[in-house]
Write a protein that holds these residues in place. Structure first.
Motif, PDB file in Angstrom:
ATOM      1  N   ASN A 282     -54.725  87.392 -50.939  1.00 33.98           N
ATOM      2  CA  ASN A 282     -55.309  88.727 -50.934  1.00 33.98           C
ATOM      3  C   ASN A 282     -55.067  89.380 -52.288  1.00 33.98           C
ATOM      4  N   VAL A 283     -56.117  90.020 -52.810  1.00 36.49           N
ATOM      5  CA  VAL A 283     -56.082  90.559 -54.165  1.00 36.49           C
ATOM      6  C   VAL A 283     -56.537  92.010 -54.141  1.00 36.49           C
ATOM      7  N   SER A 284     -55.790  92.849 -54.832  1.00 40.73           N
ATOM      8  CA  SER A 284     -56.188  94.231 -55.035  1.00 40.73           C
ATOM      9  C   SER A 284     -55.856  94.607 -56.475  1.00 40.73           C
ATOM     10  N   MET A 285     -56.037  95.865 -56.793  1.00 42.26           N
ATOM     11  CA  MET A 285     -55.807  96.318 -58.158  1.00 42.26           C
ATOM     12  C   MET A 285     -55.229  97.715 -58.136  1.00 42.26           C
ATOM     13  N   ARG A 286     -54.129  97.880 -58.856  1.00 39.06           N
ATOM     14  CA  ARG A 286     -53.479  99.181 -58.970  1.00 39.06           C
ATOM     15  C   ARG A 286     -53.110  99.758 -57.608  1.00 39.06           C
ATOM     16  N   GLY A 287     -52.715  98.853 -56.691  1.00 43.27           N
ATOM     17  CA  GLY A 287     -52.185  99.300 -55.416  1.00 43.27           C
ATOM     18  C   GLY A 287     -53.083  99.036 -54.229  1.00 43.27           C
ATOM     19  N   PHE A 288     -52.525  99.287 -53.032  1.00 40.03           N
ATOM     20  CA  PHE A 288     -53.238  99.244 -51.758  1.00 40.03           C
ATOM     21  C   PHE A 288     -53.690  97.832 -51.378  1.00 40.03           C
ATOM     22  N   ASN A 289     -52.866  96.838 -51.718  1.00 40.38           N
ATOM     23  CA  ASN A 289     -53.159  95.496 -51.239  1.00 40.38           C
ATOM     24  C   ASN A 289     -52.830  95.428 -49.749  1.00 40.38           C
ATOM     25  N   SER A 290     -53.410  94.467 -49.041  1.00 38.69           N
ATOM     26  CA  SER A 290     -53.215  94.387 -47.600  1.00 38.69           C
ATOM     27  C   SER A 290     -53.694  93.038 -47.104  1.00 38.69           C
ATOM     28  N   ARG A 291     -53.400  92.753 -45.849  1.00 34.47           N
ATOM     29  CA  ARG A 291     -54.057  91.634 -45.204  1.00 34.47           C
ATOM     30  C   ARG A 291     -55.555  91.912 -45.160  1.00 34.47           C
TER      31      ARG A 291
END
Length: 879
Positions: A282-291
């Motif tokens: 799982n990939v996010s950017m500058r926060g708020f990563n999640s399943r």
């Protein structure tokens, strides 16, 4: 940064949640010792790489240095040395325009035969201007033939008395003597042949000025300058981009040895990359990563590859692999102004190698725990037609088994407990030139995959078998671009295991998407001092999704959009970019605007100061908008009904997630030996879509027929759940600092640091558990080397500080939110390879080389697998 702000790969694992009652003081000495051992291992690894001597540094940077030097020397008429510099650049990183300039320099220097050979090599690459260059070759061939004919000695004739020649006329005082006729021209009538009038022998120099008139001007543009297309939908330097943009280059991909695309993204400053299982990243950017992460938009050649059912990206189900990637462009910051919904926190655009570019070949790899990788590709061009066909297979094991073979109290899905991900794929892309600056591309891809993923809420270990297919057609010209594609997802899903008597929640997710875009591009002046790069476009998207977890009467959704961008260049140093888009979201039944504004000031040609502000949104996914699923609770006979509709109401209460961002950055590429970028940003995030806190069934709801015994499942509905907009507002302050250094030929060092601090603004009276799932500090660093003897490699290091996750878990009669703390972790990856025979290469990679040196197992999510060490070896060959 514009090169690759890079780091490495890591893994994940199932680690029990930390007990807040544990004695933290007792653990500190052991952790300090573990950290010392890790730092020592990093120092040794970095030292080993940096000790290499005589290596070749970053290919693009080195080639640029030789190219510039060569063009400067040629401009000074130092042709021989200038040509040698251009040839060196072409050896490091071949480019057709460099070959063209080599040919032109030979012609201008009078080396006709060498010029012809270089021009023919250029034509062999099937350039768009091959007809014009073919005419140049014909003229040079005629000139060479004339030279050779003139060099053939005349048959001997009987001697004749020489006519009386008048004495050579002396020039008048102050008058220059007459120049000799040009090479290859006939001598004056009656004049004897002299060394000045005879044509040179084959291979010798011709008159330089004569050939220069044939070949025209040199191509002086910097062919090794990095370009990006994602931030503005048109090719430009990162210095001119309205957003901070990072490029993961082809060299980064090859030298890293990584075969997982998300792990390649870990090297980018500000990226959040999390492995949970062997098949779930799982990939996010500058926060708020999640399943099932859904905060970034993932594209392949501009085509979205997200699944509309869940809004996430199944990275291990793509029809391409890393050997087909030319570069990955990462736009760090919202992009809804051009790409609409889901470009919430940023954009990842995977750009594949163009049809007809490069050689055909294959690569195969095998590693411990039955890791497997295979990729084969064929690429060719025939006139105006080109193609690239690839096929491959990938197998990744689970990091840890979830169910032992001797468990008789569980029912399993039937998927191997040792399998994390398995992918079989094929992809074909073709292109047809239709004339100058006009091209038609047609492509299709298919993959079939088995994945072990983690869902949301109580759905943890989850098996998915999925087939993905796409067909895409695109037309590109100077002023009009058009694209349409169809994508299909067809899957089968169920829990990996459940206690006997409980359901596995089997289902069949499906989606059909038709997308069409039309864009008009024009460069104009209005007023004359201002240059406008103007883009206007229309978009249409038809989406049909279904799943047994969703409502039965889900509608077809017709989405429409219009966007506009104007890049106004005010003189040589200032550019103002104004962008905006309107999206019609049928679920919300309204238009959503997404504006963006940027000002770029360039103190010098290779420095840029950027100020930008924008808004973006993420629309509800099919699951969030239309969920209708009874969830079995731990206590037998009870269930929670997860639904998007409030009991007794037909209203749909979910609004889109919103982000407002402001960013300031400075990018410096002034030197050919280093570059760096510093960025600061502020994000205001609101209306996050989260799982609603379960509500127990009330007597009023029972009186209206809601709750009670569910005749379809035979269980009693004790409460209601679903999705809702979180009332919290997040104020996120952060910054990124990164650079890449080329201190000498033979060494390429990169590093970056990201800071992310989030402040929660909660409404009065609301008491919720803290959720700090974004690491406040992230560090990436790495070294790349290539040596003349064919040995090359990379070492990358990653550090991520601790996190606190708030996750929902089922209890006896309800689903409750609990806190889970994850400690900081470090990750070290390395690759070494050896190239031989100019076609073959063997290499070996190690992932998480520090595993076992510390006391804490590496884990990236509180429910995820524990990440161990992995080795893999590869062999590749190009035809």
């Amino acid at each position: 940064m514009s090169s690759s702000d890079s780091c490495s790969h890591r893994r994940r694992d199932d680690v029990p949640a930390l007990d807040p009652t544990d004695d933290a003081h007792a653990a500190r000495p052991r952790r300090a010792t573990a950290l010392q051992r890790k730092l020592l291992a990093c120092a040794v690894a970095f030292g080993a790489m940096t000790a290499a001597r005589g290596a070749l540094a970053d290919a693009r940077t080195e080639a640029r240095l030789h190219f510039r030097a060569g063009m400067d020397l040629i401009a000074q008429k130092q042709f021989d040395e200038g040509i040698r510099q251009l040839q060196k650049a072409n050896e490091i990183l071949p480019h057709p325009n460099v070959t063209f300039n080599i040919a032109r320099a030979h012609a201008e220097a009078g080396h006709i035969e060498q010029a012809l050979a270089a021009y023919r090599e250029y034509i062999a690459s099937d350039p768009a201007d091959r007809e014009q260059v073919t005419r140049i070759v014909e003229q040079l061939e005629q000139r060479l033939a004339a030279q050779r004919a003139a060099a053939i000695p005349e048959p001997k004739q009987p001697a004749a008395p020489a006519p009386q020649q008048p004495a050579p006329q002396q020039p008048a005082q102050g008058e220059a003597p007459s120049p000799p006729p040009p090479a290859g021209a006939p001598a004056a009538q009656g004049a004897p042949a002299t060394a000045a009038t005879k044509a040179p022998a084959p291979g010798s120099k011709a008159a330089p000025g004569d050939a220069a008139r044939i070949v025209g001007a040199a191509r002086t543009e910097d062919v090794y300058q990095e370009t990006v297309v994602t931030a503005s939908r048109g090719a430009q330097s990162p210095l001119d981009s309205p957003n901070s943009t990072t490029i993961v280059t082809r060299q980064d991909i090859r030298l890293s040895g990584i075969t997982r695309i998300p792990e390649l993204l870990r090297r980018v400053a500000g990226m959040d990359v999390m492995q949970i299982t062997g098949g779930d990243e799982n990939v996010s950017m500058r926060g708020f990563n999640s399943r099932l992460a859904n905060k970034i938009l993932v594209l392949v050649n501009g085509r979205t590859v997200k699944n509309d059912v869940l809004g996430s990206t199944f990275w291990e189900a793509l029809s391409i692999d890393v050997d087909q990637i030319e570069r990955i462009e990462v736009v760090r910051g919202p992009g809804s102004a051009l790409y609409g919904a889901d470009a919430f926190a940023g954009i990842v655009n995977i750009i594949t190698i163009e049809p007809g570019v490069g050689k055909s070949g294959f690569r195969a790899g095998y590693g411990d725990h039955r890791q497997g990788y295979a990729s084969v590709w064929a690429s060719a061009r025939e006139g105006d037609f080109a193609y690239r066909l690839s096929a491959g297979y990938t197998r990744y094991p689970r990091w840890s088994r979830e169910v032992a073979d001797d468990r008789i109290d569980l029912e399993t899905s039937g998927q191997s407990q040792d399998l994390g991900a398995q992918n079989v794929r094929i992809d074909l892309r073709t292109s047809q030139r239709l004339g100058p600056q006009r091209e038609l591309t047609v492509g299709a891809g298919y993959s079939r995959s088995e994945l072990d993923i983690y869902g949301i809420g109580p759905f943890n270990d989850y098996n998915l078998e999925v087939a993905n297919a796409d067909v895409a057609v695109a037309y590109r010209s100077e002023n009009v671009n058009a694209r349409t594609y169809y994508s299909n997802l067809d899957g089968y899903s169920l829990l990996n295991a459940a206690y006997l008597g409980h359901t596995l929640f089997a289902g069949r997710p499906q989606q059909h998407v038709v997308n069409a875009e039309l864009e008009f591009v024009k460069t104009l002046r209005a007023p004359r001092a201002v240059v406008h790069d103007f883009h206007i476009g229309l978009g249409y998207r038809l989406k049909a999704t279904s799943w047994s977890y969703l409502e039965d009467d889900m509608p077809l959704e017709h989405q429409g959009s219009v966007f506009l961008q104007d890049s106004m260049k005010l003189g040589e140093r200032v550019t103002v970019v104004a962008s905006g888009r309107l999206d019609y979201v049928p679920y919300l039944e309204r238009l959503i605007p997404s504006p963006r504004g940027s000002v770029i000031v360039k103190p010098t040609e290779r420095q840029a100061i950027r100020l930008s502000g924008s808004t973006a949104f993420r629309s509800p996914t099919s699951l969030e908008a239309y969920v209708d699923l009874p969830i079995q609770l731990a206590l037998p006979g009870l269930e929670l009904l997860s639904t998007s509709r409030t009991p007794g109401s037909s209203e749909r209460p979910i609004d889109p997630e919103q982000i407002i961002t402001a960013e300031a950055s400075y990018l410096n590429q002034q030197s050919d030996y280093f570059e760096f970028e510093i960025t600061a940003y502020y994000n205001r995030v609101s209306d996050l879509i989260v799982l609603a806190e379960p509500q127990r069934t009330t007597l009023s709801q029972r009186a209206h027929g809601s709750g009670g015994l569910n005749p379809e499942t035979g269980r009693y509905t004790s409460g209601f759940g679903g999705f809702e907009n979180q009332s919290d507002v997040y104020h996120v302050f952060g910054g990124e600092l990164g650079g890449r250094v080329y201190p000498t030929e033979g060494l390429d060092i990169f590093a970056n640091y990201a800071l992310n601090r989030s402040v929660h603004q909660r409404p009065d009276g609301r008491d919720a558990l803290e959720d700090a799932r974004t690491s406040r500090h992230k560090v990436n660093a790495g070294v790349q080397v290539r040596t003349p003897i064919g040995v090359d490699g990379e070492v990358t290091f990653h550090y991520q500080s601790s996190q606190v996750w708030a996750e929902q878990v089922p209890t006896g009669t309800v689903i409750a939110t609990k806190q889970y703390e994850l400690p900081a972790y470090t990750l070290l990856n390395a690759r070494v390879g050896y190239r031989f025979l100019d076609r073959a290469e063997i290499s070996a990679t190690v992932f998480n080389a520090l595993d076992g040196l510390g006391d804490d197992a590496l884990q990236m999510h509180p429910f995820g697998n524990r990440i161990g060490r992995r080795f893999m070896g590869f062999f590749s060959y190009s035809l």
